[in-house]
Scaffold this active site. Structure first.
Site, PDB file in Angstrom:
ATOM      1  N   PRO A   2       0.807  -1.221   0.000  1.00 27.73           N
ATOM      2  CA  PRO A   2       0.000   0.000   0.000  1.00 27.73           C
ATOM      3  C   PRO A   2       0.840   1.270   0.000  1.00 27.73           C
ATOM      4  CG  PRO A   2      -0.415  -1.326   1.973  1.00 27.73           C
ATOM      5  CD  PRO A   2       0.782  -1.874   1.278  1.00 27.73           C
ATOM      6  N   GLU A   3       1.325   1.672  -1.141  1.00 33.36           N
ATOM      7  CA  GLU A   3       1.902   3.000  -1.292  1.00 33.36           C
ATOM      8  C   GLU A   3       0.713   3.955  -1.409  1.00 33.36           C
ATOM      9  OE1 GLU A   3       5.069   4.134  -1.503  1.00 33.36           O
ATOM     10  OE2 GLU A   3       6.186   2.270  -1.459  1.00 33.36           O
ATOM     11  N   LYS A  53      -0.116   8.010   4.228  1.00 33.38           N
ATOM     12  CA  LYS A  53      -0.195   6.557   4.200  1.00 33.38           C
ATOM     13  C   LYS A  53      -1.301   6.038   5.108  1.00 33.38           C
ATOM     14  CE  LYS A  53       4.114   4.879   3.310  1.00 33.38           C
ATOM     15  NZ  LYS A  53       5.399   4.360   3.743  1.00 33.38           N
ATOM     16  N   ARG A 230      15.796   1.655   6.119  1.00 36.31           N
ATOM     17  CA  ARG A 230      15.136   1.308   4.850  1.00 36.31           C
ATOM     18  C   ARG A 230      16.203   1.365   3.762  1.00 36.31           C
ATOM     19  NH1 ARG A 230       9.690   2.492   5.000  1.00 36.31           N
ATOM     20  NH2 ARG A 230       9.609   1.169   3.168  1.00 36.31           N
TER      21      ARG A 230
END
Ligand SMILES: [Zn+2]
Length: 247
Positions: A2-3, A53, A230
């Protein structure tokens, strides 16, 4: 994954429940322990929005359910009274439709966390000036690749679009904010906003470590960045950078 863009599609699907009085259940024991269903049950769903988001479901009385789907969370919409397999986190049943939420999301009530989010990259049009201003108000020793994932500065850019936007703008993820101009920051944000709206775009950097750059043939590099480690992906030639390049 889910971007920001798929989150907006999820919000669109959930809007069929807007205006309905919702019967809420939390079949999953971990979700039940949060006591969310009891607080939503019997309230009218006023509004569904995607912000950064997050999916925000606003119920009457100012009760806001915030669902941050992370990597695996899914909302599914089906006819009310349909078969429910397993133990979803949350079932929101309206007059004709029901929404089923699965796979351990962050679900919390309250708008406070959202109030602290930066401007949304998927807003139409995105407020690039406000984003540049937030990035400039941050600690200028931060690397731009790290800052782009900070949802308090810009909401909605995930790891994939961070890598692609920096590549397209020719900016190294390792440049400190004070190494880059406002124009460069704006260019990165603009590339992110455009790439996230493109129906299908070719990947230049993300998950291409060790492969030749599609523009110059140099091997794409990858390395963890920031507090959450990340993985950043970049071409050391196309994104040479002004600061100390990490290799
Ligand atoms: Zn290159």
């Amino acid at each position: 994954m889910p971007e920001g863009d798929s989150l907006h599609r999820a919000a669109e699907r959930l809007r069929v429940l807007e205006g309905d009085v919702i019967a809420a259940e939390a079949p999953h024991p971990r979700a039940a322990a949060l006591g969310l269903a009891e607080r939503i049950d019997g309230r009218r769903l006023e509004r569904v929005e995607a912000v950064g988001k997050n999916l925000l479901l606003t119920f009457e009385g100012g009760v806001v359910l915030r669902s941050h789907l992370r990597m695996r969370g899914r909302w599914h919409v089906q006819r009310a009274g349909g078969r429910i397999v397993g133990k979803p986190w949350l079932v929101l049943r309206g007059h004709r439709w029901e929404a089923v939420q699965r796979n351990g999301p962050v679900l919390e009530l309250g708008a406070l966390a959202v109030a602290r989010l930066g401007p949304d990259i998927m807003a139409d049009p995105p407020d690039l000036d406000a984003m540049v201003a937030r990035l400039r108000a941050a600690e200028q020793g931060r690397e731009i690749g790290d800052a782009l994932l900070d949802q308090r500065l810009v909401a909605g850019i995930g790891n994939l679009w961070r890598a692609e936007a920096l590549f397209l703008a020719g900016v190294s993820p390792w440049d400190r904010l004070d190494d880059v101009s406002d124009e460069q920051i704006r260019c990165v944000l603009d590339e992110a906003a455009r790439a996230m709206r493109a129906p299908r775009s070719r990947r230049f950097a993300y998950r291409r470590a060790g492969l030749p750059c599609r523009r110059c043939g140099t091997r794409i590099l990858s390395r963890p960045q920031g507090n959450h480690a990340r993985l950043a992906y970049w071409c050391p030639t196309c994104q040479r950078g002004t600061g100390a390049a990490k290799a």
